[in-house]
Write a protein that holds these residues in place. Structure first.
Motif, PDB file in Angstrom:
ATOM      1  N   SER A 129      36.657 -95.128   5.786  1.00 13.15           N
ATOM      2  CA  SER A 129      36.777 -93.731   6.189  1.00 13.15           C
ATOM      3  C   SER A 129      36.256 -92.720   5.369  1.00 13.15           C
ATOM      4  CB  SER A 129      38.302 -93.248   6.436  1.00 13.15           C
ATOM      5  OG  SER A 129      38.553 -93.561   4.838  1.00 13.15           O
ATOM      6  N   ALA A 130      35.823 -93.086   4.152  1.00 13.14           N
ATOM      7  CA  ALA A 130      35.007 -92.104   3.253  1.00 13.14           C
ATOM      8  C   ALA A 130      33.508 -92.204   3.733  1.00 13.14           C
ATOM      9  CB  ALA A 130      35.095 -92.669   1.966  1.00 13.14           C
ATOM     10  N   GLN A 131      33.260 -93.448   4.018  1.00 17.08           N
ATOM     11  CA  GLN A 131      31.725 -93.380   4.609  1.00 17.08           C
ATOM     12  C   GLN A 131      31.547 -92.590   5.809  1.00 17.08           C
ATOM     13  OE1 GLN A 131      31.852 -97.660   4.428  1.00 17.08           O
ATOM     14  NE2 GLN A 131      29.862 -97.606   2.992  1.00 17.08           N
ATOM     15  N   ALA A 188      29.733 -87.637   8.698  1.00 15.14           N
ATOM     16  CA  ALA A 188      29.847 -86.292   9.344  1.00 15.14           C
ATOM     17  C   ALA A 188      29.490 -85.114   8.470  1.00 15.14           C
ATOM     18  CB  ALA A 188      31.417 -86.341   9.624  1.00 15.14           C
ATOM     19  N   CYS A 189      29.537 -85.305   7.267  1.00  9.53           N
ATOM     20  CA  CYS A 189      29.088 -83.761   6.413  1.00  9.53           C
ATOM     21  C   CYS A 189      27.497 -83.960   6.331  1.00  9.53           C
ATOM     22  CB  CYS A 189      29.612 -84.398   4.901  1.00  9.53           C
ATOM     23  SG  CYS A 189      31.224 -84.069   4.398  1.00  9.53           S
ATOM     24  N   ARG A 190      26.908 -85.123   6.368  1.00  8.81           N
ATOM     25  CA  ARG A 190      25.372 -84.945   6.389  1.00  8.81           C
ATOM     26  C   ARG A 190      25.028 -84.303   7.764  1.00  8.81           C
ATOM     27  NH1 ARG A 190      25.656 -89.772   3.631  1.00  8.81           N
ATOM     28  NH2 ARG A 190      25.618 -91.205   5.482  1.00  8.81           N
ATOM     29  N   LEU A 191      25.839 -84.704   8.690  1.00 14.81           N
ATOM     30  CA  LEU A 191      25.231 -84.267  10.080  1.00 14.81           C
ATOM     31  C   LEU A 191      25.564 -82.702  10.262  1.00 14.81           C
ATOM     32  CD1 LEU A 191      26.457 -87.100  12.142  1.00 14.81           C
ATOM     33  CD2 LEU A 191      24.296 -86.181  12.239  1.00 14.81           C
ATOM     34  N   LEU A 192      26.708 -82.218   9.599  1.00 12.69           N
ATOM     35  CA  LEU A 192      26.934 -80.808   9.596  1.00 12.69           C
ATOM     36  C   LEU A 192      26.207 -79.993   8.766  1.00 12.69           C
ATOM     37  CD1 LEU A 192      30.863 -81.164   9.596  1.00 12.69           C
ATOM     38  CD2 LEU A 192      29.733 -80.329  11.461  1.00 12.69           C
ATOM     39  N   GLU A 193      25.749 -80.501   7.509  1.00 17.37           N
ATOM     40  CA  GLU A 193      24.635 -79.955   6.665  1.00 17.37           C
ATOM     41  C   GLU A 193      23.286 -79.791   7.284  1.00 17.37           C
ATOM     42  OE1 GLU A 193      24.539 -82.396   3.228  1.00 17.37           O
ATOM     43  OE2 GLU A 193      26.313 -81.564   2.486  1.00 17.37           O
ATOM     44  N   GLU A 221      28.705 -82.399  17.542  1.00 17.38           N
ATOM     45  CA  GLU A 221      29.448 -83.294  18.431  1.00 17.38           C
ATOM     46  C   GLU A 221      29.471 -84.530  17.595  1.00 17.38           C
ATOM     47  OE1 GLU A 221      27.433 -83.074  22.273  1.00 17.38           O
ATOM     48  OE2 GLU A 221      28.165 -81.364  22.524  1.00 17.38           O
ATOM     49  N   LEU A 222      28.083 -84.974  17.137  1.00 17.37           N
ATOM     50  CA  LEU A 222      27.975 -86.406  16.407  1.00 17.37           C
ATOM     51  C   LEU A 222      29.114 -86.494  15.181  1.00 17.37           C
ATOM     52  CD1 LEU A 222      24.342 -87.077  16.676  1.00 17.37           C
ATOM     53  CD2 LEU A 222      25.998 -88.444  17.803  1.00 17.37           C
ATOM     54  N   ALA A 223      29.082 -85.337  14.458  1.00 16.43           N
ATOM     55  CA  ALA A 223      29.895 -85.213  13.385  1.00 16.43           C
ATOM     56  C   ALA A 223      31.421 -85.211  13.687  1.00 16.43           C
ATOM     57  CB  ALA A 223      29.520 -83.725  12.517  1.00 16.43           C
ATOM     58  N   ALA A 224      31.809 -84.801  14.963  1.00 10.02           N
ATOM     59  CA  ALA A 224      33.156 -84.865  15.162  1.00 10.02           C
ATOM     60  C   ALA A 224      33.591 -86.190  15.621  1.00 10.02           C
ATOM     61  CB  ALA A 224      33.194 -83.964  16.507  1.00 10.02           C
ATOM     62  N   VAL A 284      36.036 -91.324  14.179  1.00 13.64           N
ATOM     63  CA  VAL A 284      36.038 -92.882  13.460  1.00 13.64           C
ATOM     64  C   VAL A 284      36.865 -92.768  12.281  1.00 13.64           C
ATOM     65  CG1 VAL A 284      34.472 -94.523  12.636  1.00 13.64           C
ATOM     66  CG2 VAL A 284      33.730 -93.374  14.711  1.00 13.64           C
ATOM     67  N   ALA A 285      36.540 -91.704  11.454  1.00 14.65           N
ATOM     68  CA  ALA A 285      37.184 -91.721  10.021  1.00 14.65           C
ATOM     69  C   ALA A 285      38.774 -91.920  10.295  1.00 14.65           C
ATOM     70  CB  ALA A 285      36.896 -90.537   9.259  1.00 14.65           C
ATOM     71  N   ALA A 286      39.193 -91.026  11.176  1.00 14.62           N
ATOM     72  CA  ALA A 286      40.876 -90.967  11.435  1.00 14.62           C
ATOM     73  C   ALA A 286      41.230 -92.280  11.931  1.00 14.62           C
ATOM     74  CB  ALA A 286      41.133 -89.952  12.457  1.00 14.62           C
ATOM     75  N   LEU A 287      40.609 -93.124  12.919  1.00 15.41           N
ATOM     76  CA  LEU A 287      40.959 -94.380  13.187  1.00 15.41           C
ATOM     77  C   LEU A 287      40.998 -95.364  12.009  1.00 15.41           C
ATOM     78  CD1 LEU A 287      39.122 -94.689  16.829  1.00 15.41           C
ATOM     79  CD2 LEU A 287      41.468 -94.471  16.354  1.00 15.41           C
ATOM     80  N   LEU A 288      40.012 -95.420  11.258  1.00 13.85           N
ATOM     81  CA  LEU A 288      39.825 -96.153   9.981  1.00 13.85           C
ATOM     82  C   LEU A 288      40.967 -95.881   9.154  1.00 13.85           C
ATOM     83  CD1 LEU A 288      35.893 -96.049   9.574  1.00 13.85           C
ATOM     84  CD2 LEU A 288      37.266 -98.003  10.149  1.00 13.85           C
ATOM     85  N   THR A 289      41.139 -94.618   9.156  1.00 12.59           N
ATOM     86  CA  THR A 289      42.367 -94.286   8.141  1.00 12.59           C
ATOM     87  C   THR A 289      43.640 -95.194   8.408  1.00 12.59           C
ATOM     88  OG1 THR A 289      41.399 -92.298   7.357  1.00 12.59           O
ATOM     89  CG2 THR A 289      43.720 -92.361   6.816  1.00 12.59           C
ATOM     90  N   GLU A 290      43.763 -94.763   9.787  1.00 15.73           N
ATOM     91  CA  GLU A 290      45.122 -95.215  10.454  1.00 15.73           C
ATOM     92  C   GLU A 290      45.010 -96.898  10.266  1.00 15.73           C
ATOM     93  OE1 GLU A 290      48.598 -95.392  11.904  1.00 15.73           O
ATOM     94  OE2 GLU A 290      47.412 -93.398  11.715  1.00 15.73           O
TER      95      GLU A 290
END
Length: 50
Positions: free
Chosen positions: A3-5, A10-15, A32-35, A40-46
C-alpha cells in the motif's frame, strides 16, 4: 506491491499533475490515475489486515 508503494505512485502522479497547469486534459488524467493508485492502496491495506 504494498500500500505504501501504491501511495508513493499516487503522490508522484499528483506532483506531475501540479506541473501541468497549462495542459488541463493531462492534468485531469494524471489526477484520475492517482485516484486509481489510491484505490489500489486501500485494497492492499484491507488485504494486509486480513
Amino acid at each position: 506491491m504494498t500500500s505504501a508503494q501504491a501511495i508513493e505512485n499516487a503522490c508522484r502522479l499528483l506532483e506531475r499533475a501540479e506541473m501541468e497547469l497549462t495542459n488541463l486534459p493531462l492534468m485531469e488524467r494524471l489526477d484520475e490515475l492517482a485516484a486509481s493508485w489510491l484505490s489500489v492502496a486501500a485494497l492492499l491495506t484491507e488485504k494486509e489486515r486480513v
